[in-house]
Design a protein around this motif. Sequence first.
Motif, PDB file in Angstrom:
ATOM      1  N   LEU A  44       0.830  -1.207   0.000  1.00  0.00           N
ATOM      2  CA  LEU A  44       0.000   0.000   0.000  1.00  0.00           C
ATOM      3  C   LEU A  44       0.864   1.257   0.000  1.00  0.00           C
ATOM      4  O   LEU A  44       0.542   2.236  -0.672  1.00  0.00           O
ATOM      5  CB  LEU A  44      -0.951   0.001   1.195  1.00  0.00           C
ATOM      6  CG  LEU A  44      -2.000  -1.110   1.222  1.00  0.00           C
ATOM      7  CD1 LEU A  44      -2.818  -1.022   2.498  1.00  0.00           C
ATOM      8  CD2 LEU A  44      -2.884  -1.070  -0.016  1.00  0.00           C
ATOM      9  N   GLU A  45       1.970   1.227   0.744  1.00  0.00           N
ATOM     10  CA  GLU A  45       2.862   2.399   0.746  1.00  0.00           C
ATOM     11  C   GLU A  45       3.496   2.607  -0.626  1.00  0.00           C
ATOM     12  O   GLU A  45       3.641   3.740  -1.078  1.00  0.00           O
ATOM     13  CB  GLU A  45       3.940   2.286   1.821  1.00  0.00           C
ATOM     14  CG  GLU A  45       3.432   2.465   3.232  1.00  0.00           C
ATOM     15  CD  GLU A  45       2.692   3.774   3.498  1.00  0.00           C
ATOM     16  OE1 GLU A  45       2.911   4.786   2.787  1.00  0.00           O
ATOM     17  OE2 GLU A  45       1.870   3.783   4.426  1.00  0.00           O
ATOM     18  N   LEU A  46       3.873   1.526  -1.303  1.00  0.00           N
ATOM     19  CA  LEU A  46       4.414   1.664  -2.660  1.00  0.00           C
ATOM     20  C   LEU A  46       3.379   2.297  -3.584  1.00  0.00           C
ATOM     21  O   LEU A  46       3.710   3.173  -4.396  1.00  0.00           O
ATOM     22  CB  LEU A  46       4.862   0.311  -3.214  1.00  0.00           C
ATOM     23  CG  LEU A  46       6.052  -0.362  -2.532  1.00  0.00           C
ATOM     24  CD1 LEU A  46       6.318  -1.732  -3.159  1.00  0.00           C
ATOM     25  CD2 LEU A  46       7.301   0.512  -2.597  1.00  0.00           C
ATOM     26  N   ILE A  47       2.140   1.882  -3.455  1.00  0.00           N
ATOM     27  CA  ILE A  47       1.050   2.459  -4.248  1.00  0.00           C
ATOM     28  C   ILE A  47       0.928   3.955  -3.960  1.00  0.00           C
ATOM     29  O   ILE A  47       0.823   4.778  -4.874  1.00  0.00           O
ATOM     30  CB  ILE A  47      -0.275   1.731  -3.945  1.00  0.00           C
ATOM     31  CG1 ILE A  47      -0.252   0.339  -4.558  1.00  0.00           C
ATOM     32  CG2 ILE A  47      -1.492   2.542  -4.406  1.00  0.00           C
ATOM     33  CD1 ILE A  47      -1.375  -0.564  -4.090  1.00  0.00           C
ATOM     34  N   ARG A  48       0.945   4.309  -2.691  1.00  0.00           N
ATOM     35  CA  ARG A  48       0.796   5.722  -2.312  1.00  0.00           C
ATOM     36  C   ARG A  48       1.958   6.561  -2.815  1.00  0.00           C
ATOM     37  O   ARG A  48       1.768   7.691  -3.279  1.00  0.00           O
ATOM     38  CB  ARG A  48       0.668   5.830  -0.788  1.00  0.00           C
ATOM     39  CG  ARG A  48      -0.624   5.219  -0.272  1.00  0.00           C
ATOM     40  CD  ARG A  48      -0.658   5.194   1.243  1.00  0.00           C
ATOM     41  NE  ARG A  48      -1.837   4.484   1.714  1.00  0.00           N
ATOM     42  CZ  ARG A  48      -1.827   3.544   2.635  1.00  0.00           C
ATOM     43  NH1 ARG A  48      -0.684   3.199   3.236  1.00  0.00           N
ATOM     44  NH2 ARG A  48      -2.934   2.936   2.989  1.00  0.00           N
ATOM     45  N   ILE A  49       3.156   6.027  -2.719  1.00  0.00           N
ATOM     46  CA  ILE A  49       4.325   6.770  -3.203  1.00  0.00           C
ATOM     47  C   ILE A  49       4.254   6.938  -4.715  1.00  0.00           C
ATOM     48  O   ILE A  49       4.463   8.031  -5.239  1.00  0.00           O
ATOM     49  CB  ILE A  49       5.643   6.071  -2.789  1.00  0.00           C
ATOM     50  CG1 ILE A  49       5.817   6.092  -1.269  1.00  0.00           C
ATOM     51  CG2 ILE A  49       6.840   6.731  -3.474  1.00  0.00           C
ATOM     52  CD1 ILE A  49       6.919   5.158  -0.761  1.00  0.00           C
ATOM     53  N   ARG A  50       3.963   5.847  -5.429  1.00  0.00           N
ATOM     54  CA  ARG A  50       3.968   5.917  -6.895  1.00  0.00           C
ATOM     55  C   ARG A  50       2.915   6.888  -7.407  1.00  0.00           C
ATOM     56  O   ARG A  50       3.197   7.704  -8.292  1.00  0.00           O
ATOM     57  CB  ARG A  50       3.765   4.525  -7.503  1.00  0.00           C
ATOM     58  CG  ARG A  50       3.879   4.531  -9.006  1.00  0.00           C
ATOM     59  CD  ARG A  50       5.299   4.907  -9.462  1.00  0.00           C
ATOM     60  NE  ARG A  50       5.317   5.183 -10.884  1.00  0.00           N
ATOM     61  CZ  ARG A  50       5.646   6.357 -11.426  1.00  0.00           C
ATOM     62  NH1 ARG A  50       6.034   7.380 -10.674  1.00  0.00           N
ATOM     63  NH2 ARG A  50       5.623   6.512 -12.725  1.00  0.00           N
ATOM     64  N   ALA A  51       1.704   6.836  -6.890  1.00  0.00           N
ATOM     65  CA  ALA A  51       0.675   7.790  -7.325  1.00  0.00           C
ATOM     66  C   ALA A  51       1.091   9.219  -6.997  1.00  0.00           C
ATOM     67  O   ALA A  51       0.903  10.130  -7.809  1.00  0.00           O
ATOM     68  CB  ALA A  51      -0.666   7.460  -6.676  1.00  0.00           C
ATOM     69  N   SER A  52       1.687   9.416  -5.839  1.00  0.00           N
ATOM     70  CA  SER A  52       2.117  10.754  -5.435  1.00  0.00           C
ATOM     71  C   SER A  52       3.251  11.261  -6.316  1.00  0.00           C
ATOM     72  O   SER A  52       3.333  12.469  -6.596  1.00  0.00           O
ATOM     73  CB  SER A  52       2.544  10.750  -3.964  1.00  0.00           C
ATOM     74  OG  SER A  52       1.444  10.397  -3.139  1.00  0.00           O
ATOM     75  N   PHE A  59       3.853  16.832  -0.437  1.00  0.00           N
ATOM     76  CA  PHE A  59       3.421  16.531   0.924  1.00  0.00           C
ATOM     77  C   PHE A  59       3.231  15.021   1.100  1.00  0.00           C
ATOM     78  O   PHE A  59       3.716  14.424   2.062  1.00  0.00           O
ATOM     79  CB  PHE A  59       2.125  17.276   1.264  1.00  0.00           C
ATOM     80  CG  PHE A  59       1.677  17.059   2.670  1.00  0.00           C
ATOM     81  CD1 PHE A  59       2.178  17.845   3.696  1.00  0.00           C
ATOM     82  CD2 PHE A  59       0.762  16.057   2.994  1.00  0.00           C
ATOM     83  CE1 PHE A  59       1.785  17.641   5.017  1.00  0.00           C
ATOM     84  CE2 PHE A  59       0.364  15.843   4.304  1.00  0.00           C
ATOM     85  CZ  PHE A  59       0.880  16.636   5.319  1.00  0.00           C
ATOM     86  N   CYS A  60       2.506  14.401   0.180  1.00  0.00           N
ATOM     87  CA  CYS A  60       2.240  12.955   0.282  1.00  0.00           C
ATOM     88  C   CYS A  60       3.508  12.136   0.058  1.00  0.00           C
ATOM     89  O   CYS A  60       3.691  11.089   0.694  1.00  0.00           O
ATOM     90  CB  CYS A  60       1.134  12.549  -0.682  1.00  0.00           C
ATOM     91  SG  CYS A  60      -0.490  13.251  -0.224  1.00  0.00           S
ATOM     92  N   LEU A  61       4.393  12.586  -0.820  1.00  0.00           N
ATOM     93  CA  LEU A  61       5.669  11.892  -0.998  1.00  0.00           C
ATOM     94  C   LEU A  61       6.470  11.901   0.294  1.00  0.00           C
ATOM     95  O   LEU A  61       7.035  10.879   0.694  1.00  0.00           O
ATOM     96  CB  LEU A  61       6.484  12.531  -2.128  1.00  0.00           C
ATOM     97  CG  LEU A  61       6.065  12.129  -3.523  1.00  0.00           C
ATOM     98  CD1 LEU A  61       6.715  13.044  -4.553  1.00  0.00           C
ATOM     99  CD2 LEU A  61       6.415  10.680  -3.790  1.00  0.00           C
ATOM    100  N   ASP A  62       6.524  13.040   0.949  1.00  0.00           N
ATOM    101  CA  ASP A  62       7.233  13.139   2.221  1.00  0.00           C
ATOM    102  C   ASP A  62       6.628  12.177   3.239  1.00  0.00           C
ATOM    103  O   ASP A  62       7.343  11.403   3.882  1.00  0.00           O
ATOM    104  CB  ASP A  62       7.163  14.585   2.734  1.00  0.00           C
ATOM    105  CG  ASP A  62       7.844  14.775   4.067  1.00  0.00           C
ATOM    106  OD1 ASP A  62       9.071  14.572   4.137  1.00  0.00           O
ATOM    107  OD2 ASP A  62       7.148  15.119   5.047  1.00  0.00           O
TER     108      ASP A  62
END
Length: 162
Positions: A44-52, A59-62
Motif C-alpha cells: 500500500l505504501e508503494l502504491i501511495r508513493i507511486r501515485a504521489s 506533501f504525500c511523498l514526504d
Amino acid sequence: MSKSDPITRVVLKKITPEASAAMGALHGAAVSAAQDAKVESELLELIRIRASQINGCAFCLDMHTKDARAAGETEQRIYALNAWRETPFFNERERAALALTEAVTLVHDGHVPEEVYAQAAEVFDEAQVAALIWAATVINAYNRIAIAQRMVPGGYQPAKKS
C-alpha cells in the motif's frame, strides 16, 4: 496583490470538517478492505508513493516515503520506484499493483487497459484487486487535496511503533 504574492489557501479540514471526516472514513475503509483482503501494508505504501510521484504531491511523498522507511522499506526501492519497470527490485505482485496504480492515476490516458487489469487479476484475488483500486483512488484524492491547499512537506513524522 501582485501575481508574485502567494494567496492564502483554505484549510479544508477547518472549513469543511464533515467532508474531511468523510475522506478520513473512506481512507480507513480502504485500509480495512486491504487488511481484510490480506494486501500487505508495505505494498500500500508503494502504491501511495507511486501515485504521489505521478501527481507531483510533495506533501504525500514526504509522508509516505517516511512511513515506508519506518515499515522497513529500503532506500534503494524507494529511489527506484519512479523507474520500477527498469529495475529487478520489485516482484510480480508489486509490478502488477504498480501498473494498476499508474493506470488508475492516469485514467485520462487510455483508461485502465485490459492487459493491466488482467495482470493484476492473475496475481491478486477479487478482494485484493478491489483493495488496490481503492488504495489508488484514495491516494489520488489526497494528492489533489494536498496540492490544492499547497500543504507544506517536512513536518510529518511516522507514528512510533510500540
